[in-house]
Design an enzyme around this catalytic site. Structure first.
Site, PDB file in Angstrom:
ATOM      1  N   LYS A 208     -25.423 -42.989 -10.123  1.00 38.92           N
ATOM      2  CA  LYS A 208     -26.366 -43.608 -11.049  1.00 38.92           C
ATOM      3  C   LYS A 208     -27.267 -42.317 -11.942  1.00 38.92           C
ATOM      4  CE  LYS A 208     -27.916 -47.727  -8.436  1.00 38.92           C
ATOM      5  NZ  LYS A 208     -28.785 -48.600  -7.975  1.00 38.92           N
TER       6      LYS A 208
ATOM      7  N   ASP B 204     -32.524 -52.268 -11.769  1.00 32.94           N
ATOM      8  CA  ASP B 204     -33.197 -51.971 -10.627  1.00 32.94           C
ATOM      9  C   ASP B 204     -34.726 -52.454 -10.562  1.00 32.94           C
ATOM     10  OD1 ASP B 204     -30.891 -51.619  -9.166  1.00 32.94           O
ATOM     11  OD2 ASP B 204     -31.051 -49.538  -9.428  1.00 32.94           O
TER      12      ASP B 204
END
Length: 266
Positions: A65, A100
């Site tokens: 990420k 997220d």
């Protein structure tokens, strides 16, 4: 047929393929969702290859990420969080996004928890903690970050507007007047383990545990006993996927179908 994909290492047990494909089926979209495990040194090549092959959208998970930031044009939120979990190829350059944080916000929304003006405690200062802290702060909450290594909590708090950093030993005091609690650590995956003492919980809390295996963690069980609102980690997982689905397809995601597929796998 459109192809969407996930890169990470490992990804063999990812729940994203059945969740996303349930969404495609519900809307009659001709698409598949596949997974890849590139070597760490090949992340940039993987993104270039995906774009060259016409992959319609890419999800990114651990441990890539942060690495992906060097290979995409990250939006403002992903840049602040310091992580990308969704890549869009609809423009000339791949763009990076972080859903997220939206997963956190929409999980609370589902339970009608008002984050504006809330006093929120986030346990954990890793990737999930960063996403949760920014989501809560952006929604208008006063954020307190507690972490086993207190220096990491202070580092994250310095990036999040108005946040404060603390050690875990201060949880009782931090939670006394809190209305929101997020466990953003992996504590809870082990049987009977919990990051928060049961006697620190109370009925004015809404508790989100990012752990989704098991769905009912010790933290959530203790919180329910204390009269708190409890939100299992599958909701956060679902809504980060929903946000990516909607970004890629331009359609309202069939949330119920995606949720049913996700929970069938759990």
């Amino acid at each position: 047929m459109d192809v969407y994909a996930l890169i990470g290492n490992p990804v063999g047990h990812s729940l994203s393929p059945p969740m996303h494909e349930a969404g495609y089926e519900a809307l009659g979209i001709d698409a598949r969702y596949v997974t890849f495990e590139p070597a760490p040194e090949n992340v940039g090549a993987a993104i270039e290859g995906a774009q060259a092959l016409g992959v319609a959208g890419l999800n990114v998970t651990i441990p890539f990420k942060q690495d992906v930031l060097d290979h995409v044009d990250a939006d403002e939120l992903a840049s602040r969080i310091g992580a990308v979990n969704t890549v869009d190829f609809s423009g000339e350059r791949p763009t990076g996004h972080n859903t997220d944080a939206e997963g956190v916000r929409r999980a609370f929304d589902r339970y009608d928890v008002d984050l504006e003006g809330a006093t929120a405690v986030v346990v954990g200062a890793g990737g999930a903690g960063r996403a949760a802290a920014f989501a809560l702060s952006d929604a208008g909450a006063d954020v307190r970050i507690a972490n086993r290594t207190e220096a990491h909590a202070h580092d994250l708090a310095a990036d999040v507007p108005g946040a404060s950093g603390h050690g875990l030993e201060g949880l009782d005091d931090l939670l006394a007047d809190a209305t929101v609690l997020v466990n953003a650590t992996s504590v809870g995956m082990e049987e009977s383990a919990t990051p928060v003492p049961a006697d620190a919980l109370h009925g004015d809390l809404a508790v989100l545990d990012a752990v989704y295996r098991p769905l009912e963690t010790t933290l959530l069980s203790d919180a329910a006993d204390a009269g708190a609102t409890t939100i299992d980690g599958a909701w956060m997982l679902l809504y980060q996927g929903v946000a990516a689905f909607e970004r890629w397809t331009g359609e309202d995601a069939p949330v119920d179908a995606m949720n049913a597929a996700l929970r069938d796998e759990l």
